[in-house]
Design an enzyme around this catalytic site. Structure first.
Site, PDB file in Angstrom:
ATOM      1  N   GLU A  24       0.778  -1.217  -0.106  1.00  0.00           N
ATOM      2  CA  GLU A  24       0.045  -0.020  -0.061  1.00  0.00           C
ATOM      3  C   GLU A  24       0.795   1.288   0.095  1.00  0.00           C
ATOM      4  O   GLU A  24       0.346   2.496   0.040  1.00  0.00           O
ATOM      5  CB  GLU A  24      -0.930  -0.249   1.148  1.00  0.00           C
ATOM      6  CG  GLU A  24      -2.156  -1.015   0.938  1.00  0.00           C
ATOM      7  CD  GLU A  24      -3.009  -1.077   2.036  1.00  0.00           C
ATOM      8  OE1 GLU A  24      -2.853  -0.395   3.307  1.00  0.00           O
ATOM      9  OE2 GLU A  24      -4.066  -1.810   1.938  1.00  0.00           O
ATOM     10  N   GLU A  82     -10.266  -4.413   9.266  1.00  0.00           N
ATOM     11  CA  GLU A  82      -9.343  -3.809   9.275  1.00  0.00           C
ATOM     12  C   GLU A  82      -8.172  -3.902   8.262  1.00  0.00           C
ATOM     13  O   GLU A  82      -7.824  -2.917   7.640  1.00  0.00           O
ATOM     14  CB  GLU A  82      -8.478  -3.581  10.872  1.00  0.00           C
ATOM     15  CG  GLU A  82      -7.312  -2.616  10.838  1.00  0.00           C
ATOM     16  CD  GLU A  82      -7.814  -1.172  10.652  1.00  0.00           C
ATOM     17  OE1 GLU A  82      -7.059  -0.199  10.270  1.00  0.00           O
ATOM     18  OE2 GLU A  82      -8.930  -0.667  10.716  1.00  0.00           O
ATOM     19  N   GLY A  92      -5.261 -15.651  -6.144  1.00  0.00           N
ATOM     20  CA  GLY A  92      -6.045 -16.236  -7.060  1.00  0.00           C
ATOM     21  C   GLY A  92      -6.342 -17.720  -6.426  1.00  0.00           C
ATOM     22  O   GLY A  92      -7.178 -18.261  -7.365  1.00  0.00           O
ATOM     23  N   ASN A 123      -6.397   0.981  -5.835  1.00  0.00           N
ATOM     24  CA  ASN A 123      -6.209  -0.544  -5.749  1.00  0.00           C
ATOM     25  C   ASN A 123      -7.411  -1.381  -6.495  1.00  0.00           C
ATOM     26  O   ASN A 123      -8.299  -2.018  -6.279  1.00  0.00           O
ATOM     27  CB  ASN A 123      -6.318  -0.906  -4.211  1.00  0.00           C
ATOM     28  CG  ASN A 123      -5.914  -2.633  -4.118  1.00  0.00           C
ATOM     29  OD1 ASN A 123      -5.903  -3.281  -4.923  1.00  0.00           O
ATOM     30  ND2 ASN A 123      -5.569  -2.862  -2.895  1.00  0.00           N
ATOM     31  N   TYR A 130     -13.843  -7.218  -4.680  1.00  0.00           N
ATOM     32  CA  TYR A 130     -14.800  -6.910  -3.627  1.00  0.00           C
ATOM     33  C   TYR A 130     -16.204  -6.851  -4.207  1.00  0.00           C
ATOM     34  O   TYR A 130     -17.200  -7.298  -3.900  1.00  0.00           O
ATOM     35  CB  TYR A 130     -14.495  -5.784  -2.979  1.00  0.00           C
ATOM     36  CG  TYR A 130     -13.249  -5.844  -1.957  1.00  0.00           C
ATOM     37  CD1 TYR A 130     -12.902  -7.065  -1.468  1.00  0.00           C
ATOM     38  CD2 TYR A 130     -12.459  -4.686  -1.844  1.00  0.00           C
ATOM     39  CE1 TYR A 130     -11.714  -7.176  -0.548  1.00  0.00           C
ATOM     40  CE2 TYR A 130     -11.262  -4.886  -1.108  1.00  0.00           C
ATOM     41  CZ  TYR A 130     -10.897  -5.881  -0.554  1.00  0.00           C
ATOM     42  OH  TYR A 130      -9.656  -6.179   0.309  1.00  0.00           O
TER      43      TYR A 130
END
Length: 156
Positions: A24, A82, A92, A123, A130
């Site tokens: 990140e 979190e 994957g 991202n 998601y």
């Protein structure tokens, strides 16, 4: 395989938190120590909980750290995720989905009505993942945060 974390997992959770922070682009912000994690996850008054994803050989390949939140609108707890991380070599393989499935199962089992988390806007692979699960962005809300000097100034 997904399982609840145990105290012996703290070093690997700590290592993966640092891997996630590097991914990140914020490694310098990941200042938590193993001792802090041990206390937060397994101390007298746990502040958070963790699950571990293991490969077929029992090696940890991912984790989720989460805590309970509360919705004043719904009147019940929810889970705030979190951190969710799967090591690049295991991506994957279904581990991220398995971790989220376990947290969703906990929500259903306990009557929690929300499973929420944040994702960095850049991202794209995570966002696509998601959304493939049915998650939707809450883009009418903006997260605010006080830290460091601003937090100290306001709290003084």
């Amino acid at each position: 395989m997904i399982r609840s974390a145990v105290p012996a997992d703290v070093p690997v959770i700590h290592a993966m938190i640092r891997e996630l922070a590097e991914y990140e682009r914020a490694l310098e912000e990941a200042r938590a120590t193993e001792e802090q994690l041990r206390e937060a996850l397994f101390g007298e008054h746990p502040a958070a909980y963790a699950h571990i994803a293991e490969d077929a050989d029992g090696n940890p390949v991912g984790f989720a750290v989460w805590f309970l939140n509360f919705s004043t609108w719904r009147g019940v707890h929810g889970i705030y995720l979190e951190d969710l991380y799967v090591r690049p070599t295991a991506r994957g393989g279904g581990y991220g989905k398995a971790l989220l499935t376990e947290l969703a199962r906990l929500c259903v089992e306990h009557g929690y009505e929300r499973l929420e988390w944040s994702v960095l806007n850049w991202n794209a692979p995570s966002i696509a993942f998601y959304e493939s699960l049915g998650a939707r962005p809450q883009d009418e809300w903006t997260v605010y945060r006080l830290t460091d000097d601003a937090l100290k100034t306001l709290g003084a």
